[in-house]
Write a protein that holds these residues in place. Structure first.
Motif, short mmCIF file in Angstrom:
data_model
loop_
_atom_site.label_atom_id
_atom_site.label_comp_id
_atom_site.label_asym_id
_atom_site.label_seq_id
_atom_site.Cartn_x
_atom_site.Cartn_y
_atom_site.Cartn_z
N VAL A 6 48.66 37.36 50.63
CA VAL A 6 48.98 38.43 49.69
C VAL A 6 47.64 38.92 49.15
CG1 VAL A 6 50.11 39.01 47.51
CG2 VAL A 6 51.20 37.40 49.07
N VAL A 7 47.42 40.22 49.18
CA VAL A 7 46.19 40.80 48.66
C VAL A 7 46.54 41.67 47.46
CG1 VAL A 7 46.25 42.79 50.22
CG2 VAL A 7 44.08 42.03 49.30
N TYR A 8 45.66 41.68 46.49
CA TYR A 8 45.93 42.47 45.29
C TYR A 8 44.62 42.86 44.64
CZ TYR A 8 45.64 37.57 43.86
OH TYR A 8 45.26 36.26 43.72
N THR A 9 44.65 43.97 43.89
CA THR A 9 43.45 44.39 43.16
C THR A 9 43.34 43.64 41.84
OG1 THR A 9 44.62 46.25 42.13
CG2 THR A 9 43.44 46.69 44.20
N GLY A 10 44.43 43.07 41.39
CA GLY A 10 44.42 42.31 40.15
C GLY A 10 45.77 41.70 39.88
N THR A 11 45.81 40.81 38.92
CA THR A 11 47.06 40.18 38.52
C THR A 11 47.26 40.41 37.03
OG1 THR A 11 46.17 38.04 37.83
CG2 THR A 11 46.61 38.34 40.20
N HIS A 12 48.32 39.87 36.51
CA HIS A 12 48.59 39.97 35.08
C HIS A 12 47.57 39.18 34.26
CE1 HIS A 12 50.55 36.34 36.52
NE2 HIS A 12 50.40 35.86 35.30
N ASP A 13 46.83 38.28 34.88
CA ASP A 13 45.91 37.40 34.15
C ASP A 13 44.45 37.85 34.16
OD1 ASP A 13 47.72 35.58 33.16
OD2 ASP A 13 47.52 34.19 34.83
N ASN A 14 44.12 38.94 34.84
CA ASN A 14 42.74 39.39 34.82
C ASN A 14 42.65 40.82 34.32
OD1 ASN A 14 43.64 39.58 37.90
ND2 ASN A 14 42.19 41.23 37.50
N ASP A 15 41.42 41.26 34.09
CA ASP A 15 41.18 42.60 33.59
C ASP A 15 41.63 43.64 34.61
OD1 ASP A 15 40.28 44.60 31.92
OD2 ASP A 15 38.20 43.94 31.87
N THR A 16 41.82 44.86 34.18
CA THR A 16 42.09 45.96 35.11
C THR A 16 40.84 46.18 35.96
OG1 THR A 16 41.26 47.68 33.63
CG2 THR A 16 43.60 47.06 33.40
N THR A 17 40.99 46.85 37.08
CA THR A 17 39.83 47.10 37.93
C THR A 17 38.78 47.94 37.20
OG1 THR A 17 41.10 46.84 39.96
CG2 THR A 17 39.07 48.11 40.12
N ILE A 18 39.21 48.97 36.48
CA ILE A 18 38.26 49.79 35.72
C ILE A 18 37.56 48.94 34.67
CG2 ILE A 18 38.06 51.71 34.08
CD1 ILE A 18 38.46 52.78 36.84
N GLY A 19 38.31 48.11 33.94
CA GLY A 19 37.71 47.23 32.93
C GLY A 19 36.71 46.28 33.56
N TRP A 20 37.05 45.74 34.73
CA TRP A 20 36.15 44.83 35.44
C TRP A 20 34.89 45.56 35.88
CZ3 TRP A 20 34.98 44.91 40.81
CH2 TRP A 20 34.22 43.82 41.25
N LEU A 21 35.04 46.76 36.43
CA LEU A 21 33.88 47.53 36.88
C LEU A 21 32.93 47.84 35.74
CD1 LEU A 21 35.62 49.99 39.35
CD2 LEU A 21 33.81 48.37 39.93
N ARG A 22 33.49 48.09 34.57
CA ARG A 22 32.67 48.42 33.39
C ARG A 22 32.19 47.18 32.64
NH1 ARG A 22 36.58 53.18 31.01
NH2 ARG A 22 36.19 54.70 32.68
N GLY A 23 32.72 46.01 33.00
CA GLY A 23 32.34 44.79 32.29
C GLY A 23 32.82 44.79 30.85
N GLU A 24 34.03 45.33 30.63
CA GLU A 24 34.53 45.55 29.27
C GLU A 24 35.05 44.29 28.59
OE1 GLU A 24 36.02 50.16 29.51
OE2 GLU A 24 37.48 48.59 29.89
N ASP A 25 35.59 43.35 29.32
CA ASP A 25 36.30 42.23 28.70
C ASP A 25 35.69 40.90 29.10
OD1 ASP A 25 38.16 41.04 27.09
OD2 ASP A 25 39.79 41.18 28.52
N LEU A 26 34.38 40.79 28.98
CA LEU A 26 33.69 39.59 29.44
C LEU A 26 34.00 38.35 28.62
CD1 LEU A 26 30.24 41.16 30.34
CD2 LEU A 26 32.01 40.36 31.91
N GLU A 27 34.40 38.51 27.35
CA GLU A 27 34.67 37.31 26.55
C GLU A 27 35.88 36.55 27.05
OE1 GLU A 27 37.29 40.36 24.46
OE2 GLU A 27 35.25 40.41 25.21
N SER A 28 36.73 37.19 27.84
CA SER A 28 37.90 36.51 28.40
C SER A 28 37.62 35.89 29.76
CB SER A 28 39.07 37.50 28.54
OG SER A 28 39.49 37.93 27.28
N ASP A 29 36.43 36.11 30.29
CA ASP A 29 36.12 35.64 31.63
C ASP A 29 35.27 34.38 31.57
OD1 ASP A 29 35.29 35.38 34.35
OD2 ASP A 29 35.81 37.50 34.60
N LEU A 30 35.80 33.29 32.07
CA LEU A 30 35.13 32.00 32.00
C LEU A 30 33.95 31.88 32.96
CD1 LEU A 30 38.29 29.71 31.76
CD2 LEU A 30 36.83 30.54 29.90
N ARG A 31 33.81 32.82 33.91
CA ARG A 31 32.74 32.73 34.89
C ARG A 31 31.39 33.16 34.32
NH1 ARG A 31 35.34 36.49 39.01
NH2 ARG A 31 35.81 37.41 37.02
#
Length: 133
Positions: A6-31
């Motif tokens: 199954v391939v997907y651009t995102g799930t309910h548990d990660n940022d939207t693709t636009i948010g990810w591209l902009r680095g908007e929600d880094l405080e929620s990302d453990l990486r």
């Protein structure tokens, strides 16, 4: 990928693709910010841009096209990505008790936007191109 993936651009548990591209929600990302920046740059290199030539929405639609073009039998594209929404439309931030967790709902205006020729035709073209209609 293989057909049974199954391939997907995102799930309910990660940022939207636009948010990810902009680095908007880094405080929620453990990486961490550095790892996320490296992943974003790898994606931009993969789609053959340095990030300055494309608007975020174009890069988002390239990710959608990559997912739909996969040999995986199932491709999932969240509505937030189809609409090109940013981190403010993120569904869930795991491990938090934020009041806006699980609060995102598509509005009637967004439903109209999905049915607009601009998005409808773009999505239909990709679905047809990759045999997913």
């Amino acid at each position: 990928h293989t057909p049974d993936n199954v391939v997907y651009t995102g799930t309910h548990d990660n940022d939207t693709t636009i948010g990810w591209l902009r680095g908007e929600d880094l405080e929620s990302d453990l990486r961490g910010e550095e790892q996320c920046a490296l992943e974003r740059q790898n994606f931009l290199n993969y789609i053959n841009t340095n990030g300055n030539k494309l608007e975020d929405l174009d890069a988002c639609w390239q990710m959608i096209a990559l997912a739909l073009g996969s040999v995986a039998k199932t491709a999932i594209i969240p509505l937030q990505d189809i609409l090109g929404l940013d981190s403010s439309s993120r569904m869930n931030r795991p491990g938090t008790q934020r009041l806006d967790n699980w609060a995102w709902r598509m509005t009637p205006e967004q439903l109209d936007e999905i049915n607009s020729p601009k998005i409808h035709d773009r999505l239909r073209t990709l679905l047809w191109r990759y045999g997913r209609l």
